[in-house]
Design a protein around this motif. Structure first.
Motif, mmCIF file in Angstrom:
data_model
loop_
_atom_site.group_PDB
_atom_site.id
_atom_site.type_symbol
_atom_site.label_atom_id
_atom_site.label_comp_id
_atom_site.label_asym_id
_atom_site.label_seq_id
_atom_site.Cartn_x
_atom_site.Cartn_y
_atom_site.Cartn_z
ATOM 1 N N CYS A 98 -18.386 7.063 -17.320
ATOM 2 C CA CYS A 98 -18.572 5.684 -16.870
ATOM 3 C C CYS A 98 -19.078 5.743 -15.429
ATOM 4 C CB CYS A 98 -17.310 4.849 -17.033
ATOM 5 S SG CYS A 98 -15.912 5.303 -15.992
ATOM 6 N N THR A 99 -18.940 4.684 -14.690
ATOM 7 C CA THR A 99 -19.498 4.646 -13.341
ATOM 8 C C THR A 99 -18.645 5.447 -12.366
ATOM 9 O OG1 THR A 99 -20.462 2.466 -13.815
ATOM 10 C CG2 THR A 99 -20.350 3.146 -11.497
ATOM 11 N N MET A 110 -20.216 4.989 -21.413
ATOM 12 C CA MET A 110 -19.697 3.681 -21.779
ATOM 13 C C MET A 110 -20.782 2.609 -21.887
ATOM 14 S SD MET A 110 -16.502 4.222 -22.213
ATOM 15 C CE MET A 110 -16.729 5.947 -22.611
ATOM 16 N N SER A 111 -21.995 2.904 -21.400
ATOM 17 C CA SER A 111 -23.066 1.910 -21.477
ATOM 18 C C SER A 111 -24.423 2.585 -21.543
ATOM 19 C CB SER A 111 -23.028 0.970 -20.266
ATOM 20 O OG SER A 111 -23.506 1.648 -19.116
ATOM 21 N N ARG A 112 -25.418 1.800 -21.885
ATOM 22 C CA ARG A 112 -26.788 2.304 -21.907
ATOM 23 C C ARG A 112 -27.260 2.662 -20.503
ATOM 24 N NH1 ARG A 112 -30.662 -0.867 -26.068
ATOM 25 N NH2 ARG A 112 -29.583 -0.322 -27.979
ATOM 26 N N ILE A 113 -26.792 1.944 -19.505
ATOM 27 C CA ILE A 113 -27.170 2.274 -18.125
ATOM 28 C C ILE A 113 -26.728 3.697 -17.803
ATOM 29 C CG2 ILE A 113 -26.696 1.761 -15.689
ATOM 30 C CD1 ILE A 113 -26.514 -1.213 -16.537
ATOM 31 N N HIS A 114 -25.504 4.026 -18.143
ATOM 32 C CA HIS A 114 -25.012 5.389 -17.915
ATOM 33 C C HIS A 114 -25.843 6.398 -18.698
ATOM 34 C CE1 HIS A 114 -21.137 3.036 -17.314
ATOM 35 N NE2 HIS A 114 -21.488 3.448 -16.110
ATOM 36 N N GLU A 118 -29.058 7.087 -16.922
ATOM 37 C CA GLU A 118 -28.824 7.928 -15.742
ATOM 38 C C GLU A 118 -28.629 9.387 -16.147
ATOM 39 O OE1 GLU A 118 -25.840 6.387 -13.026
ATOM 40 O OE2 GLU A 118 -26.455 4.346 -13.519
ATOM 41 N N LEU A 119 -27.895 9.614 -17.219
ATOM 42 C CA LEU A 119 -27.648 10.976 -17.684
ATOM 43 C C LEU A 119 -28.921 11.618 -18.228
ATOM 44 C CD1 LEU A 119 -24.181 10.435 -19.359
ATOM 45 C CD2 LEU A 119 -24.655 11.432 -17.115
ATOM 46 N N LEU A 120 -29.757 10.836 -18.914
ATOM 47 C CA LEU A 120 -31.035 11.362 -19.390
ATOM 48 C C LEU A 120 -31.929 11.790 -18.233
ATOM 49 C CD1 LEU A 120 -32.037 9.025 -22.350
ATOM 50 C CD2 LEU A 120 -31.597 11.475 -22.439
ATOM 51 N N LEU A 121 -31.887 11.040 -17.140
ATOM 52 C CA LEU A 121 -32.670 11.423 -15.962
ATOM 53 C C LEU A 121 -32.138 12.708 -15.343
ATOM 54 C CD1 LEU A 121 -33.274 7.961 -14.272
ATOM 55 C CD2 LEU A 121 -34.979 9.438 -15.367
#
Length: 185
Positions: free
Chosen positions: A12-13, A86-90, A93-96
């Protein structure tokens, strides 16, 4: 014969509320399964779980009192068999940070749905199986925000938001554990 231990990471964040709760719940629910759970955050602080998180964990007879927020580490990501933000935003970020983890990367709720449609073959290594079975998933799965995929962050909100978060993640974890370990894989 050596028993392979799957490695699953929740992200998560700040790694102070959602992912520590999910990690603690998964550890208890998955006790006896060949799996190790970890959690981390994309913007970890090193802080403890807030009071509301401690209270929520206690309601579920879990302990997160010793948890301290940990930062996502690219090297550790590469060693995970499954990464569940926990989210698509995370997820973006992980894909980057580590594009190679894409087949092993799902939001928590995405994977709960996906595993129901893609049974894990008996005696398969989780990471290798996902590398093959999930390699062709469209990257658009991570574009935008979607209530079906995202677990809302309860930090700074009243206790009923924390409980809603638990109501969101507990069935997802149960479905994932059932899909991965129901027949003693």
């Amino acid at each position: 014969m050596t028993r392979v231990i799957d490695r699953i990471m929740f992200v998560c964040t700040a790694n102070e509320c959602r992912s520590p709760f999910v990690e603690a719940y998964a550890r208890r629910a998955g006790e006896g399964a060949p799996v190790r759970f970890e959690s981390s955050g994309t913007e970890a602080t090193g802080r403890a779980v807030p009071e509301q998180g401690l209270a929520l964990a206690a309601e579920h007879r879990l302990s997160v009192a010793q948890h301290r927020s940990r930062q996502v580490d690219v090297a550790i990501l590469a060693d995970q068999d499954l990464i569940l933000p926990m989210s698509r935003i995370h997820a973006r970020e992980l894909l980057l940070l580590a594009p190679a983890v894409a087949p092993r990367l799902f939001t928590l709720k995405q994977f709960a749905r996906w595993i129901a449609q893609h049974p894990r073959p008996p005696r398969s290594h989780l990471g290798s199986w996902l590398d093959a079975a999930a390699a062709d998933r469209p990257r658009t799965n991570f574009v935008g925000d979607d209530r079906l995929d995202d677990v809302a962050d309860p930090v700074g909100r009243p206790m009923h938001y924390w409980r809603r978060m638990a109501e969101d993640v507990v069935p997802a974890i149960d479905a994932i554990l059932d899909g991965l370990y129901q027949s003693g894989r």
